[in-house]
Write a protein that holds these residues in place. Structure first.
Motif, PDB file in Angstrom:
ATOM      1  N   TRP A 123       0.488 -10.179   8.055  1.00 32.00           N
ATOM      2  CA  TRP A 123      -0.507  -9.686   7.109  1.00 32.00           C
ATOM      3  C   TRP A 123      -1.413  -8.628   7.727  1.00 32.00           C
ATOM      4  CZ3 TRP A 123      -0.198 -10.163   2.114  1.00 32.00           C
ATOM      5  CH2 TRP A 123       0.389 -11.287   1.536  1.00 32.00           C
ATOM      6  N   PHE A 124      -1.748  -7.633   6.909  1.00 29.00           N
ATOM      7  CA  PHE A 124      -2.755  -6.643   7.254  1.00 29.00           C
ATOM      8  C   PHE A 124      -3.810  -6.655   6.157  1.00 29.00           C
ATOM      9  CE2 PHE A 124       1.082  -5.080   9.249  1.00 29.00           C
ATOM     10  CZ  PHE A 124       0.661  -4.548  10.468  1.00 29.00           C
ATOM     11  N   LEU A 125      -4.996  -6.193   6.492  1.00 31.34           N
ATOM     12  CA  LEU A 125      -5.992  -5.911   5.473  1.00 31.34           C
ATOM     13  C   LEU A 125      -6.371  -4.443   5.620  1.00 31.34           C
ATOM     14  CD1 LEU A 125      -8.906  -8.198   4.331  1.00 31.34           C
ATOM     15  CD2 LEU A 125      -9.061  -5.714   4.247  1.00 31.34           C
ATOM     16  N   CYS A 126      -6.242  -3.690   4.542  1.00 30.89           N
ATOM     17  CA  CYS A 126      -6.467  -2.239   4.592  1.00 30.89           C
ATOM     18  C   CYS A 126      -7.713  -1.859   3.805  1.00 30.89           C
ATOM     19  CB  CYS A 126      -5.265  -1.491   4.014  1.00 30.89           C
ATOM     20  SG  CYS A 126      -3.738  -1.746   4.933  1.00 30.89           S
ATOM     21  N   ARG A 127      -8.513  -0.997   4.383  1.00 27.46           N
ATOM     22  CA  ARG A 127      -9.643  -0.373   3.691  1.00 27.46           C
ATOM     23  C   ARG A 127      -9.301   1.107   3.515  1.00 27.46           C
ATOM     24  NH1 ARG A 127     -14.722  -0.397   7.204  1.00 27.46           N
ATOM     25  NH2 ARG A 127     -15.544  -2.171   6.040  1.00 27.46           N
ATOM     26  N   ILE A 128      -9.297   1.573   2.287  1.00 25.83           N
ATOM     27  CA  ILE A 128      -8.900   2.953   2.000  1.00 25.83           C
ATOM     28  C   ILE A 128     -10.055   3.651   1.292  1.00 25.83           C
ATOM     29  CG2 ILE A 128      -7.271   4.409   0.713  1.00 25.83           C
ATOM     30  CD1 ILE A 128      -5.177   2.236   1.172  1.00 25.83           C
ATOM     31  N   PHE A 129     -10.365   4.872   1.722  1.00 24.53           N
ATOM     32  CA  PHE A 129     -11.513   5.584   1.182  1.00 24.53           C
ATOM     33  C   PHE A 129     -11.375   7.080   1.451  1.00 24.53           C
ATOM     34  CE2 PHE A 129     -12.268   4.206   5.484  1.00 24.53           C
ATOM     35  CZ  PHE A 129     -12.828   5.301   6.117  1.00 24.53           C
ATOM     36  N   LEU A 130     -12.161   7.869   0.726  1.00 24.98           N
ATOM     37  CA  LEU A 130     -12.265   9.292   1.001  1.00 24.98           C
ATOM     38  C   LEU A 130     -13.349   9.503   2.037  1.00 24.98           C
ATOM     39  CD1 LEU A 130     -12.036  11.132  -2.448  1.00 24.98           C
ATOM     40  CD2 LEU A 130     -10.674  11.635  -0.417  1.00 24.98           C
ATOM     41  N   LYS A 131     -13.107  10.404   2.957  1.00 31.82           N
ATOM     42  CA  LYS A 131     -14.081  10.681   4.003  1.00 31.82           C
ATOM     43  C   LYS A 131     -15.421  11.063   3.392  1.00 31.82           C
ATOM     44  CE  LYS A 131     -14.989  13.774   7.887  1.00 31.82           C
ATOM     45  NZ  LYS A 131     -15.448  12.719   8.804  1.00 31.82           N
ATOM     46  N   LYS A 132     -16.491  10.518   3.924  1.00 28.80           N
ATOM     47  CA  LYS A 132     -17.830  10.790   3.425  1.00 28.80           C
ATOM     48  C   LYS A 132     -18.115  12.286   3.459  1.00 28.80           C
ATOM     49  CE  LYS A 132     -22.664   9.465   4.097  1.00 28.80           C
ATOM     50  NZ  LYS A 132     -23.613   8.692   4.930  1.00 28.80           N
TER      51      LYS A 132
ATOM     52  N   VAL B 171       0.810  -1.212   0.000  1.00 26.62           N
ATOM     53  CA  VAL B 171       0.000   0.000   0.000  1.00 26.62           C
ATOM     54  C   VAL B 171       0.849   1.271   0.000  1.00 26.62           C
ATOM     55  CG1 VAL B 171      -1.613   1.348   1.407  1.00 26.62           C
ATOM     56  CG2 VAL B 171      -2.024  -1.082   1.026  1.00 26.62           C
ATOM     57  N   CYS B 172       1.931   1.273   0.753  1.00 28.11           N
ATOM     58  CA  CYS B 172       2.730   2.493   0.873  1.00 28.11           C
ATOM     59  C   CYS B 172       3.643   2.743  -0.331  1.00 28.11           C
ATOM     60  CB  CYS B 172       3.544   2.474   2.165  1.00 28.11           C
ATOM     61  SG  CYS B 172       2.532   2.744   3.640  1.00 28.11           S
ATOM     62  N   ASN B 173       3.592   1.873  -1.327  1.00 23.51           N
ATOM     63  CA  ASN B 173       4.297   2.154  -2.578  1.00 23.51           C
ATOM     64  C   ASN B 173       3.498   3.097  -3.466  1.00 23.51           C
ATOM     65  OD1 ASN B 173       6.414   0.527  -1.839  1.00 23.51           O
ATOM     66  ND2 ASN B 173       5.880  -1.172  -3.189  1.00 23.51           N
ATOM     67  N   TYR B 174       2.272   3.430  -3.035  1.00 21.07           N
ATOM     68  CA  TYR B 174       1.386   4.279  -3.820  1.00 21.07           C
ATOM     69  C   TYR B 174       0.827   5.401  -2.940  1.00 21.07           C
ATOM     70  CZ  TYR B 174       1.173   0.162  -6.895  1.00 21.07           C
ATOM     71  OH  TYR B 174       1.479  -0.891  -7.706  1.00 21.07           O
ATOM     72  N   ASP B 175       0.560   6.546  -3.551  1.00 22.30           N
ATOM     73  CA  ASP B 175      -0.284   7.538  -2.905  1.00 22.30           C
ATOM     74  C   ASP B 175      -1.711   7.021  -2.980  1.00 22.30           C
ATOM     75  OD1 ASP B 175       1.728   9.452  -2.283  1.00 22.30           O
ATOM     76  OD2 ASP B 175       1.769  10.064  -4.389  1.00 22.30           O
ATOM     77  N   PRO B 176      -2.592   7.409  -2.047  1.00 24.04           N
ATOM     78  CA  PRO B 176      -3.927   6.793  -2.000  1.00 24.04           C
ATOM     79  C   PRO B 176      -4.722   6.948  -3.287  1.00 24.04           C
ATOM     80  CG  PRO B 176      -3.783   8.702  -0.531  1.00 24.04           C
ATOM     81  CD  PRO B 176      -2.395   8.376  -0.952  1.00 24.04           C
ATOM     82  N   TRP B 177      -4.582   8.093  -3.978  1.00 28.83           N
ATOM     83  CA  TRP B 177      -5.342   8.304  -5.204  1.00 28.83           C
ATOM     84  C   TRP B 177      -4.795   7.514  -6.395  1.00 28.83           C
ATOM     85  CZ3 TRP B 177      -2.885  12.080  -2.339  1.00 28.83           C
ATOM     86  CH2 TRP B 177      -1.635  12.516  -2.818  1.00 28.83           C
ATOM     87  N   ASP B 178      -3.602   6.932  -6.248  1.00 27.63           N
ATOM     88  CA  ASP B 178      -2.996   6.143  -7.324  1.00 27.63           C
ATOM     89  C   ASP B 178      -3.195   4.648  -7.146  1.00 27.63           C
ATOM     90  OD1 ASP B 178      -2.050   8.307  -8.771  1.00 27.63           O
ATOM     91  OD2 ASP B 178      -0.142   8.382  -7.685  1.00 27.63           O
ATOM     92  N   LEU B 179      -3.813   4.225  -6.065  1.00 25.89           N
ATOM     93  CA  LEU B 179      -4.030   2.804  -5.832  1.00 25.89           C
ATOM     94  C   LEU B 179      -4.998   2.225  -6.858  1.00 25.89           C
ATOM     95  CD1 LEU B 179      -4.286   2.878  -1.950  1.00 25.89           C
ATOM     96  CD2 LEU B 179      -2.599   1.543  -3.247  1.00 25.89           C
ATOM     97  N   PRO B 180      -4.843   0.947  -7.224  1.00 23.26           N
ATOM     98  CA  PRO B 180      -5.760   0.333  -8.190  1.00 23.26           C
ATOM     99  C   PRO B 180      -7.190   0.344  -7.677  1.00 23.26           C
ATOM    100  CG  PRO B 180      -3.828  -1.052  -7.812  1.00 23.26           C
ATOM    101  CD  PRO B 180      -3.787   0.024  -6.773  1.00 23.26           C
ATOM    102  N   GLY B 181      -8.114   0.409  -8.622  1.00 25.81           N
ATOM    103  CA  GLY B 181      -9.518   0.358  -8.261  1.00 25.81           C
ATOM    104  C   GLY B 181     -10.232   1.668  -8.492  1.00 25.81           C
ATOM    105  N   ASP B 182     -11.506   1.666  -8.175  1.00 22.45           N
ATOM    106  CA  ASP B 182     -12.366   2.822  -8.356  1.00 22.45           C
ATOM    107  C   ASP B 182     -12.253   3.735  -7.147  1.00 22.45           C
ATOM    108  OD1 ASP B 182     -14.335   4.671  -8.822  1.00 22.45           O
ATOM    109  OD2 ASP B 182     -15.953   3.225  -9.124  1.00 22.45           O
TER     110      ASP B 182
END
Length: 241
Positions: free
Chosen positions: A162-171, A51-62
């Motif tokens: 192992w970790f599982l990360c949930r990444i999102f923009l604040k509502k 995860v830390c190899n990317y800025d949050p807006w560059d991570l794969p996905g929508d």
């Protein structure tokens, strides 16, 4: 189990009408626990990524949806245990207290911890806070038969790496991905409260239920932008009849 693979090119691609909205209990006991002990996952919907190899807006996905990733802890220093949370443009900073996640059907000695982090642009300690949030889940063991309430979080022992990360923009955030890249600036929280950093709420479910749910409006989901995923078309032929 493994035939249910909805990960393509490091991003989650579910059939139209389906959403991945797991509860905290499902994340810890249906996905993270199974990943830790190499058991088959309910469905291959969570990619592995540093995860830390990317800025949050560059991570794969929508970027409009919550994104989930398996990642491993990377030490900041070679001879230390402190996690590296720096990215190209900033760093993740922990906020608030870790939340304990338990399941009545599981051993009281094993539980999950959810750490909340906020992304800051720049270098610590003078970074600018943004509206990007990470929930970092890890599996821990108390190593004792004491009740959960009598054991401090600092006494819990992390299991494996192992970790599982949930990444999102604040509502409610007005931050847009293009603005974040082209016009860097600091964003405050809507309420200015560290505790109000959760994603849009999802319906509660038991720790043994499925985390993939079907979402429709009047029986049909006509707003989905995907054209074809794993052989599923956006709109079945009968809709045009």
């Amino acid at each position: 189990m493994d035939k249910l693979n909805f990960v393509q090119n490091g991003a989650r691609k579910l059939p139209p009408g389906f959403r991945f909205q797991p509860t905290d209990e499902e994340i810890v006991f249906q996905y993270l626990t199974r990943k830790t002990f190499s058991f088959p996952l309910p469905a291959s919907v969570v990619p592995e990524i540093s995860v830390c190899n990317y800025d949050p807006w560059d991570l794969p996905g929508d970027g409009e949806e919550d994104r989930y990733f398996f990642t491993k802890n990377e030490a900041k220093y070679q001879n230390g245990n402190r996690a590296n949370r720096a990215t190209c443009s900033g760093y993740w900073k922990a906020t608030g207290s870790d939340k304990r996640i338990t399941c009545p059907k599981r051993s009281k000695d094993t539980m999950g911890l959810r750490k909340t982090l906020v992304f800051h642009r720049g270098k610590p300690p003078n970074g600018s806070r943004t509206d990007w949030i990470m929930h970092e889940y890890r599996l821990v063991n108390s190593g004792t038969t004491s009740s959960n309430n009598s054991t401090k979080n600092s006494d819990l022992v992390q299991m494996v790496n192992w970790f599982l990360c949930r990444i999102f923009l604040k509502k409610g955030s007005t931050e847009k991905q293009d603005e974040e890249i082209n016009q860097p600036r600091a964003y405050g929280f809507v309420n200015g409260d560290d505790d109000d950093v959760g994603p849009s709420s999802s319906s509660s479910s038991s720790c043994g239920s499925s985390a993939i749910t079907e979402s429709t409006s009047n029986g049909l989901d006509l707003d989905h932008e995907q054209t074809s995923v794993n052989g599923f078309n956006d709109f079945p032929p009968y809709l045009y009849q």
